[in-house]
Enzyme design. Structure first.
Site, PDB file in Angstrom:
ATOM      1  N   ASN A  60     -10.707  -2.916  -6.200  1.00 18.48           N
ATOM      2  CA  ASN A  60      -9.900  -1.963  -6.959  1.00 18.48           C
ATOM      3  C   ASN A  60     -10.481  -1.617  -8.328  1.00 18.48           C
ATOM      4  O   ASN A  60     -10.055  -0.642  -8.965  1.00 18.48           O
ATOM      5  CB  ASN A  60      -8.473  -2.492  -7.148  1.00 18.48           C
ATOM      6  CG  ASN A  60      -7.626  -2.417  -5.904  1.00 18.48           C
ATOM      7  OD1 ASN A  60      -6.679  -3.197  -5.733  1.00 18.48           O
ATOM      8  ND2 ASN A  60      -7.937  -1.506  -4.998  1.00 18.48           N
ATOM      9  N   ASP A  92       0.826  -1.201   0.000  1.00 17.88           N
ATOM     10  CA  ASP A  92       0.000   0.000   0.000  1.00 17.88           C
ATOM     11  C   ASP A  92       0.864   1.256   0.000  1.00 17.88           C
ATOM     12  O   ASP A  92       1.935   1.283   0.621  1.00 17.88           O
ATOM     13  CB  ASP A  92      -0.891  -0.015   1.253  1.00 17.88           C
ATOM     14  CG  ASP A  92      -2.077   0.917   1.135  1.00 17.88           C
ATOM     15  OD1 ASP A  92      -2.337   1.437   0.032  1.00 17.88           O
ATOM     16  OD2 ASP A  92      -2.751   1.142   2.154  1.00 17.88           O
ATOM     17  N   ARG A 127      -0.024   8.688 -10.531  1.00 20.14           N
ATOM     18  CA  ARG A 127      -0.264   7.448  -9.798  1.00 20.14           C
ATOM     19  C   ARG A 127       0.326   6.260 -10.560  1.00 20.14           C
ATOM     20  O   ARG A 127       0.827   5.311  -9.945  1.00 20.14           O
ATOM     21  CB  ARG A 127      -1.765   7.246  -9.561  1.00 20.14           C
ATOM     22  CG  ARG A 127      -2.355   8.251  -8.578  1.00 20.14           C
ATOM     23  CD  ARG A 127      -3.834   7.970  -8.339  1.00 20.14           C
ATOM     24  NE  ARG A 127      -4.051   6.668  -7.720  1.00 20.14           N
ATOM     25  CZ  ARG A 127      -4.004   6.447  -6.411  1.00 20.14           C
ATOM     26  NH1 ARG A 127      -3.721   7.436  -5.569  1.00 20.14           N
ATOM     27  NH2 ARG A 127      -4.232   5.232  -5.929  1.00 20.14           N
TER      28      ARG A 127
END
Length: 236
Positions: free
Chosen positions: A63, A15, A28
């Site tokens: 996700n 994470d 990202r």
């Protein structure tokens, strides 16, 4: 550290890629690329130490709710990772295994996974599990359906019978679960298997989780007394 002090099965919730990228003014996707490099180094270190089972939480069923371009980038990284690392997996005698609903993954990803799983099937020094499109609750429901499908009588439905129908069938439960980035939850990860896992939480973001950070986690694990319901006197 002695081999007896190491976990047989080490699982990780990787994470913090997004926050790592944001802190550096990166996208990202760039954060996930850095996370992939960290995963590569992590597996190499675990193999060097002799840890026999490693599970990486690569993509949860939840996700899919992320932006489509980020999801697409994740699967592209996965394909590149598999293509680039196949020779390394073979050289290090590592077998790739997948936990999760593979059928729901993009076609090219499924093909890359199937190819790598088949090519590494004879690996004996380590099993590398990738949890992809994975949900701990769904895994338990799937195992329950298999119990019913196999026609087991109520008295035959045991913990062992259910465990044999999980994605991790034949592997030991994780001795240690590491979660990076400071979050303090399991996020639907290995819910049946983690009953007696040691948990280690660190504020370190996943791309920064290097060999030194792993060694810290393993030293903490080695210092703990695992009693499995017994008293301290009984295990000494």
């Amino acid at each position: 550290m002695q081999p007896t002090e190491l976990p047989r099965h080490l699982a990780v919730i990787m994470d913090g890629n997004g926050r790592w990228a944001q802190a550096r003014g990166l996208t990202r996707s760039q954060g996930h690329a850095a996370g992939t490099s960290a995963a590569r180094a992590f597996v190499a270190r675990c193999r060097e130490l002799g840890i026999a089972h490693v599970t990486l939480y690569a993509f949860s069923r939840e996700n899919w709710a992320r932006p489509k371009d980020e999801v697409d980038s994740l699967f592209e990284l996965m394909r590149r990772f598999l293509d680039k690392e196949l020779d390394t997996l073979l050289a290090q005698d590592i077998r790739l295994n997948v936990l999760g609903d593979v059928d729901a993954l993009p076609l090219l990803t499924r093909k890359a996974l199937a190819h790598t799983v088949a090519r590494t099937a004879r690996g004996r020094s380590m099993i590398l599990n990738l949890a992809l499109n994975y949900s701990g609750r769904d895994e338990i429901v799937r195992a329950a359906r298999l119990l019913a499908q196999d026609g087991l009588a109520p008295a035959e439905i045991t913990e062992q019978a259910l465990a044999q129908r999980l994605y991790t069938a034949g592997q030991p439960d994780p001795d240690l679960i590491i979660r990076t980035s400071g979050e303090l939850r399991l996020s639907n990860y290995l819910l049946f298997q983690c009953a007696y896992s040691e948990l280690y939480f660190t504020p370190t973001l996943w791309p920064d989780f290097d060999a030194a950070e792993l060694d810290k986690a393993l030293a903490e694990y080695a210092s703990r007394k695992r009693r499995f319901g017994k008293t301290a006197e009984q295990i000494e």
